[in-house]
Design a protein around this motif. Structure first.
Motif, short mmCIF file in Angstrom:
data_model
loop_
_atom_site.label_atom_id
_atom_site.label_comp_id
_atom_site.label_asym_id
_atom_site.label_seq_id
_atom_site.Cartn_x
_atom_site.Cartn_y
_atom_site.Cartn_z
N ALA A 144 -5.35 31.17 119.61
CA ALA A 144 -4.49 30.69 118.52
C ALA A 144 -3.02 30.92 118.81
O ALA A 144 -2.16 30.16 118.35
N TYR A 172 -14.24 42.49 118.91
CA TYR A 172 -13.57 41.64 117.92
C TYR A 172 -13.21 42.49 116.72
O TYR A 172 -14.08 43.12 116.10
N GLY A 176 -15.11 35.31 119.11
CA GLY A 176 -13.99 34.52 119.61
C GLY A 176 -14.11 34.08 121.05
O GLY A 176 -13.34 33.23 121.52
N SER A 234 -13.41 30.40 122.72
CA SER A 234 -12.64 29.54 121.82
C SER A 234 -11.21 29.37 122.33
O SER A 234 -10.82 29.99 123.32
N ASP A 235 -10.45 28.53 121.67
CA ASP A 235 -9.03 28.40 122.00
C ASP A 235 -8.28 29.64 121.53
O ASP A 235 -8.66 30.27 120.53
N PRO A 284 -8.12 34.70 118.71
CA PRO A 284 -8.92 33.49 118.89
C PRO A 284 -8.81 32.55 117.69
O PRO A 284 -8.53 32.98 116.57
N SER A 285 -9.06 31.27 117.93
CA SER A 285 -9.03 30.28 116.85
C SER A 285 -10.30 30.32 116.02
O SER A 285 -10.35 29.78 114.92
N SER A 286 -11.34 30.99 116.54
CA SER A 286 -12.61 31.10 115.84
C SER A 286 -13.16 32.50 116.03
O SER A 286 -12.99 33.11 117.09
N SER A 287 -13.85 33.01 115.03
CA SER A 287 -14.46 34.33 115.15
C SER A 287 -15.91 34.27 115.62
O SER A 287 -16.55 35.30 115.81
N THR A 288 -16.43 33.06 115.81
CA THR A 288 -17.81 32.90 116.28
C THR A 288 -17.99 33.58 117.64
O THR A 288 -17.18 33.40 118.54
N SER A 341 -12.08 42.53 113.06
CA SER A 341 -12.08 41.63 111.92
C SER A 341 -10.86 41.78 111.02
O SER A 341 -10.58 40.92 110.19
N LYS A 375 -7.99 40.32 113.54
CA LYS A 375 -8.48 39.05 114.11
C LYS A 375 -8.22 38.98 115.61
O LYS A 375 -7.99 37.91 116.16
#
Length: 266
Positions: free
Chosen positions: A174, A212, A168, A171-172, A161-165, A214, A217
């Motif tokens: 990646a 997710y 992910g 999100s877009d 993902p483009s974000s870990s929020t 970490s 990613k």
């Protein structure tokens, strides 16, 4: 499939071979997995829908003539698009059950679930890319609910993902792609690190788990005992035919998911 279903003569040969094999090996019947009618003519998705109908009708007649207990079923894709390749109302007349392939429903450009129970457009799933929405589509197309079988995945998929929020989700992507991995790999290489390097999530809207990692990613969409139990409850509540699995060999070495299916369904 395209050649085998294209003419009455070809279908007759194909059907005879199928029936001979069912009789020889004492199978319960046949499940058709044509992926997909009209595949090579994408500008007209339903171009082979009639041939699929003819194949189902003629194969049904040949099987039932040998033994009325023989089953004829078909695996048909879930989601918003795949069903357009079929005349669902017509082909369902000749099928004992339709196995809904309610998996692989992610979108390559976004971070979504691949086998959610409920859709959450733009936040967890693509349009109608879930079990409930698929069931509703098939019912609207004229398929009796008592012929519908929910698909359960014994594999997951990962993307970056483009974000870990929120792990992910939504999100877009990646890297713009997903890679498949078995539940056995998920259990041995990701679930055993939950609480340290891997965070486990439950989507209370889509009724779907995800992870997710970490370190790598990675966002991982998959099935677990909780999501299987929710699908089984949905199946019973909506008076569907049952559940099916793709595929047994991808379960963990201790058969965790098939045990969950048996417990949840029975």
């Amino acid at each position: 499939f395209s050649n085998a279903a294209s003419t009455p003569e070809n279908r007759a040969t194909f059907i005879k071979n199928i029936v001979d094999v069912v009789e020889k090996y004492h199978f319960d019947g046949i499940d058709l997995d044509w992926e997909y009618p009209g595949w090579f003519t994408p500008s007209k998705k339903d171009s082979e829908a009639d041939e699929f109908n003819d194949l189902c009708k003629e194969l049904n007649e040949a099987l039932k003539q040998k033994n009325p207990q023989y089953l004829l079923t078909a695996a048909i894709p879930g989601g918003a698009e795949g069903h357009n390749r079929y005349d669902l109302k017509e082909c369902s007349k000749y099928l004992d059950f339709i196995h809904l392939m309610t998996y692989d429903l992610e979108a390559s450009s976004k971070v979504y679930h691949h086998t959610a129970l409920y859709a959450n457009l733009g936040k967890g799933t693509a349009t109608n890319a879930a079990v409930h929405e698929t069931v509703e589509i098939f019912k609207l197309k004229g398929v009796p609910q008592e012929k519908l079988v929910i698909g359960i995945a014994f594999y997951g998929k990962y993307t970056k993902p483009s974000s870990s929020t929120n792990g992910g989700l939504g999100s877009d992507s990646a890297n713009g792609k997903y890679t498949t991995l078995t539940y056995n790999v998920i259990k041995n290489y990701y679930l055993n690190r939950v609480g340290s390097e891997v965070e486990e999530y439950w989507d209370s809207v889509c009724y779907a788990p995800y992870l997710y990692d970490s370190v790598s990613k990675y966002f991982i969409t998959y099935e677990n005992a909780r999501s299987i139990n929710e699908k089984a409850k949905y199946m019973r509540k909506n008076k569907l035919a049952g559940v099916m699995i793709w595929e047994l060999g991808e379960d963990s070495s201790d058969n965790e998911l098939i045990k969950a299916v048996i417990d949840a369904v029975r």
